[in-house]
Design a protein around this motif. Structure first.
Motif, PDB file in Angstrom:
ATOM      1  N   ASP A  65       0.828  -1.206   0.000  1.00 35.20           N
ATOM      2  CA  ASP A  65       0.000   0.000   0.000  1.00 35.20           C
ATOM      3  C   ASP A  65       0.864   1.259   0.000  1.00 35.20           C
ATOM      4  OD1 ASP A  65       1.043  -0.247   2.512  1.00 35.20           O
ATOM      5  OD2 ASP A  65      -0.854   0.051   3.579  1.00 35.20           O
ATOM      6  N   ARG A  66       2.122   1.124  -0.410  1.00 38.58           N
ATOM      7  CA  ARG A  66       3.046   2.259  -0.418  1.00 38.58           C
ATOM      8  C   ARG A  66       3.476   2.562  -1.852  1.00 38.58           C
ATOM      9  NH1 ARG A  66       7.337   0.206   3.967  1.00 38.58           N
ATOM     10  NH2 ARG A  66       8.340   2.211   3.540  1.00 38.58           N
ATOM     11  N   THR A  67       3.629   3.859  -2.154  1.00 34.75           N
ATOM     12  CA  THR A  67       4.023   4.268  -3.504  1.00 34.75           C
ATOM     13  C   THR A  67       5.456   4.794  -3.486  1.00 34.75           C
ATOM     14  OG1 THR A  67       3.097   6.481  -3.138  1.00 34.75           O
ATOM     15  CG2 THR A  67       1.665   4.825  -4.157  1.00 34.75           C
ATOM     16  N   PHE A  68       6.140   4.610  -4.612  1.00 33.84           N
ATOM     17  CA  PHE A  68       7.545   4.953  -4.683  1.00 33.84           C
ATOM     18  C   PHE A  68       7.890   5.618  -6.007  1.00 33.84           C
ATOM     19  CE2 PHE A  68       7.181   1.556  -1.682  1.00 33.84           C
ATOM     20  CZ  PHE A  68       8.056   1.895  -0.663  1.00 33.84           C
ATOM     21  N   SER A  69       8.961   6.396  -5.978  1.00 40.96           N
ATOM     22  CA  SER A  69       9.573   6.948  -7.178  1.00 40.96           C
ATOM     23  C   SER A  69      11.042   6.559  -7.173  1.00 40.96           C
ATOM     24  CB  SER A  69       9.448   8.468  -7.217  1.00 40.96           C
ATOM     25  OG  SER A  69       8.106   8.870  -7.199  1.00 40.96           O
ATOM     26  N   LEU A  70      11.592   6.433  -8.364  1.00 32.38           N
ATOM     27  CA  LEU A  70      12.988   6.008  -8.478  1.00 32.38           C
ATOM     28  C   LEU A  70      13.641   6.766  -9.624  1.00 32.38           C
ATOM     29  CD1 LEU A  70      15.260   3.808  -7.839  1.00 32.38           C
ATOM     30  CD2 LEU A  70      14.237   2.515  -9.715  1.00 32.38           C
ATOM     31  N   ILE A  71      14.783   7.383  -9.368  1.00 30.15           N
ATOM     32  CA  ILE A  71      15.623   7.919 -10.437  1.00 30.15           C
ATOM     33  C   ILE A  71      16.813   6.982 -10.577  1.00 30.15           C
ATOM     34  CG2 ILE A  71      16.929   9.870 -11.332  1.00 30.15           C
ATOM     35  CD1 ILE A  71      15.492  11.717  -9.493  1.00 30.15           C
ATOM     36  N   ALA A  72      17.137   6.617 -11.812  1.00 31.43           N
ATOM     37  CA  ALA A  72      18.270   5.716 -12.030  1.00 31.43           C
ATOM     38  C   ALA A  72      19.007   6.099 -13.306  1.00 31.43           C
ATOM     39  CB  ALA A  72      17.801   4.269 -12.115  1.00 31.43           C
ATOM     40  N   SER A  73      20.283   5.779 -13.323  1.00 33.03           N
ATOM     41  CA  SER A  73      21.120   5.976 -14.508  1.00 33.03           C
ATOM     42  C   SER A  73      21.784   4.647 -14.838  1.00 33.03           C
ATOM     43  CB  SER A  73      22.188   7.036 -14.248  1.00 33.03           C
ATOM     44  OG  SER A  73      21.599   8.279 -13.922  1.00 33.03           O
ATOM     45  N   ALA A  74      21.770   4.296 -16.122  1.00 33.75           N
ATOM     46  CA  ALA A  74      22.338   3.018 -16.537  1.00 33.75           C
ATOM     47  C   ALA A  74      23.258   3.202 -17.734  1.00 33.75           C
ATOM     48  CB  ALA A  74      21.224   2.027 -16.884  1.00 33.75           C
ATOM     49  N   CYS A  75      24.286   2.364 -17.796  1.00 29.02           N
ATOM     50  CA  CYS A  75      25.142   2.272 -18.962  1.00 29.02           C
ATOM     51  C   CYS A  75      25.051   0.834 -19.471  1.00 29.02           C
ATOM     52  CB  CYS A  75      26.584   2.653 -18.623  1.00 29.02           C
ATOM     53  SG  CYS A  75      27.404   1.506 -17.493  1.00 29.02           S
ATOM     54  N   TYR A  76      25.820   0.495 -20.492  1.00 25.23           N
ATOM     55  CA  TYR A  76      25.700  -0.836 -21.093  1.00 25.23           C
ATOM     56  C   TYR A  76      26.172  -1.943 -20.148  1.00 25.23           C
ATOM     57  CZ  TYR A  76      30.729  -1.213 -22.053  1.00 25.23           C
ATOM     58  OH  TYR A  76      32.090  -1.323 -21.935  1.00 25.23           O
ATOM     59  N   LEU A  77      26.855  -1.583 -19.066  1.00 26.98           N
ATOM     60  CA  LEU A  77      27.317  -2.577 -18.095  1.00 26.98           C
ATOM     61  C   LEU A  77      26.328  -2.787 -16.947  1.00 26.98           C
ATOM     62  CD1 LEU A  77      31.070  -1.513 -17.835  1.00 26.98           C
ATOM     63  CD2 LEU A  77      30.130  -3.478 -19.065  1.00 26.98           C
ATOM     64  N   GLY A  78      25.287  -1.939 -16.882  1.00 28.73           N
ATOM     65  CA  GLY A  78      24.291  -2.065 -15.819  1.00 28.73           C
ATOM     66  C   GLY A  78      23.961  -0.715 -15.201  1.00 28.73           C
ATOM     67  N   CYS A  81      23.905   4.123 -10.796  1.00 29.02           N
ATOM     68  CA  CYS A  81      23.492   4.689  -9.517  1.00 29.02           C
ATOM     69  C   CYS A  81      21.986   4.923  -9.548  1.00 29.02           C
ATOM     70  CB  CYS A  81      24.233   5.993  -9.221  1.00 29.02           C
ATOM     71  SG  CYS A  81      24.095   7.244 -10.514  1.00 29.02           S
ATOM     72  N   TRP A  82      21.392   5.150  -8.378  1.00 27.54           N
ATOM     73  CA  TRP A  82      19.952   5.346  -8.280  1.00 27.54           C
ATOM     74  C   TRP A  82      19.612   6.030  -6.967  1.00 27.54           C
ATOM     75  CZ3 TRP A  82      22.509   0.746  -7.704  1.00 27.54           C
ATOM     76  CH2 TRP A  82      22.389   0.093  -6.473  1.00 27.54           C
ATOM     77  N   LYS A  83      18.379   6.527  -6.886  1.00 24.49           N
ATOM     78  CA  LYS A  83      17.883   7.123  -5.654  1.00 24.49           C
ATOM     79  C   LYS A  83      16.390   6.857  -5.559  1.00 24.49           C
ATOM     80  CE  LYS A  83      18.271  11.130  -2.648  1.00 24.49           C
ATOM     81  NZ  LYS A  83      18.858  12.474  -2.457  1.00 24.49           N
ATOM     82  N   ILE A  84      15.933   6.512  -4.348  1.00 25.33           N
ATOM     83  CA  ILE A  84      14.539   6.127  -4.110  1.00 25.33           C
ATOM     84  C   ILE A  84      13.822   7.208  -3.307  1.00 25.33           C
ATOM     85  CG2 ILE A  84      13.043   4.413  -2.993  1.00 25.33           C
ATOM     86  CD1 ILE A  84      15.416   2.412  -3.380  1.00 25.33           C
ATOM     87  N   TYR A  85      12.569   7.479  -3.686  1.00 25.11           N
ATOM     88  CA  TYR A  85      11.719   8.432  -2.966  1.00 25.11           C
ATOM     89  C   TYR A  85      10.402   7.728  -2.636  1.00 25.11           C
ATOM     90  CZ  TYR A  85      14.941  11.592  -5.360  1.00 25.11           C
ATOM     91  OH  TYR A  85      16.058  12.202  -5.851  1.00 25.11           O
ATOM     92  N   GLU A  86       9.877   7.975  -1.453  1.00 20.45           N
ATOM     93  CA  GLU A  86       8.622   7.333  -1.063  1.00 20.45           C
ATOM     94  C   GLU A  86       7.501   8.348  -0.938  1.00 20.45           C
ATOM     95  OE1 GLU A  86       6.741   4.344   2.356  1.00 20.45           O
ATOM     96  OE2 GLU A  86       8.858   4.937   2.445  1.00 20.45           O
ATOM     97  N   ASP A  87       6.317   7.937  -1.427  1.00 12.72           N
ATOM     98  CA  ASP A  87       5.065   8.691  -1.270  1.00 12.72           C
ATOM     99  C   ASP A  87       5.090  10.074  -1.913  1.00 12.72           C
ATOM    100  OD1 ASP A  87       3.863   6.617   0.118  1.00 12.72           O
ATOM    101  OD2 ASP A  87       4.607   7.326   2.047  1.00 12.72           O
ATOM    102  N   ARG A  88       5.864  10.233  -2.946  1.00 15.51           N
ATOM    103  CA  ARG A  88       5.833  11.503  -3.680  1.00 15.51           C
ATOM    104  C   ARG A  88       6.471  11.319  -5.046  1.00 15.51           C
ATOM    105  NH1 ARG A  88      10.414  14.648  -3.925  1.00 15.51           N
ATOM    106  NH2 ARG A  88      12.195  14.121  -2.586  1.00 15.51           N
ATOM    107  N   SER A  89       6.149  12.246  -5.938  1.00 18.88           N
ATOM    108  CA  SER A  89       6.746  12.215  -7.261  1.00 18.88           C
ATOM    109  C   SER A  89       8.081  12.943  -7.235  1.00 18.88           C
ATOM    110  CB  SER A  89       5.801  12.862  -8.276  1.00 18.88           C
ATOM    111  OG  SER A  89       5.520  14.196  -7.890  1.00 18.88           O
ATOM    112  N   VAL A  90       8.825  12.815  -8.312  1.00 11.87           N
ATOM    113  CA  VAL A  90      10.125  13.464  -8.440  1.00 11.87           C
ATOM    114  C   VAL A  90       9.936  14.840  -9.062  1.00 11.87           C
ATOM    115  CG1 VAL A  90      12.356  13.332  -9.592  1.00 11.87           C
ATOM    116  CG2 VAL A  90      11.320  11.263  -8.642  1.00 11.87           C
ATOM    117  N   ASN A  91      10.554  15.859  -8.484  1.00  8.33           N
ATOM    118  CA  ASN A  91      10.450  17.201  -9.035  1.00  8.33           C
ATOM    119  C   ASN A  91      11.804  17.659  -9.580  1.00  8.33           C
ATOM    120  OD1 ASN A  91      12.018  18.293  -6.831  1.00  8.33           O
ATOM    121  ND2 ASN A  91      10.173  18.291  -5.566  1.00  8.33           N
ATOM    122  N   GLY A  92      11.829  18.864 -10.145  1.00  3.09           N
ATOM    123  CA  GLY A  92      13.044  19.373 -10.755  1.00  3.09           C
ATOM    124  C   GLY A  92      14.204  19.498  -9.793  1.00  3.09           C
TER     125      GLY A  92
END
Length: 210
Positions: A65-78, A81-92
């Motif tokens: 019952d919990r909502t999440f947002s995730l920012i992630a960066s990937a290259c061809y090797l995988g 890095c990433w960052k997780i946010y709970e119960d809100r959207s990602v802003n500028g």
């Protein structure tokens, strides 16, 4: 997820010009960054974007019952890095801080950034930071074209991991999200599977240099 069918405003000509712009970039150079966003405002929407006649899926996700947002960066090797946010959207501001504090330490001089056309990523403060950390070597994909952003397919791996480990994800969602990202990270056990998501750019490069 709610599947729907709707027409979108994707322009194949814009996509063509975008790929022409990227002819000099090899897959080994690309860093693909995007966010899976969520929040009450977004979760209430029951439509998204897709090619004409194909199912459209909400980009948000819920664990238990919990909502999440995730920012992630990937290259061809995988995933780099990433960052997780709970119960809100990602802003500028979140994107700016992510670029400055989370992504920049992992970047090398030869890398080229690609970003979605989302408004939060095109805020002035974010564009200035992209310009700085990538030293001018970055581009926004053409509108309504998530298939040009490899990290979108990496997100599908993360969702699959969460579904496959549902009980653990519901009890410990943040831990499960981190575990999923680690699994497909550069140093993870399955990071190499991300390589195929970047082949579009390698094929584009090879065709341009025949």
């Amino acid at each position: 997820k709610v599947a729907e069918r709707r027409h979108i405003r994707r322009c194949e000509v814009q996509g063509y010009h975008y790929m022409r712009l990227m002819e000099h970039v090899r897959k080994q150079q690309i860093v693909s960054t995007d966010a899976m966003a969520t929040g009450d405002k977004y979760m209430s929407k029951r439509s998204s974007r897709s090619p004409v006649g194909e199912p459209a899926f909400l980009p948000q996700f819920v664990i238990g019952d919990r909502t999440f947002s995730l920012i992630a960066s990937a290259c061809y090797l995988g995933i780099m890095c990433w960052k997780i946010y709970e119960d809100r959207s990602v802003n500028g501001d979140d994107v700016y801080l992510y670029l400055r504090d989370t992504l920049e330490p992992y970047l090398e001089n030869h890398q080229f950034g690609i970003f979605d056309n989302a408004k939060v990523q095109k805020k002035d403060i974010c564009v200035i930071e992209m310009e700085r950390i990538f030293k001018g070597k970055y581009a926004f994909i053409s509108p309504y074209s998530p298939h040009f952003n490899p990290v979108e397919r990496v997100f599908s791996l993360i969702r699959r991991y969460l579904r496959s480990n549902e009980q653990h994800a519901v009890l410990h969602p943040v831990e499960a999200l981190n575990d999923a990202c680690k699994k497909y990270s550069v140093n993870g056990t399955d990071g190499e599977v991300c390589g195929e998501f970047f082949n579009l750019y390698e094929n584009n490069y090879e065709l341009a240099h025949i």
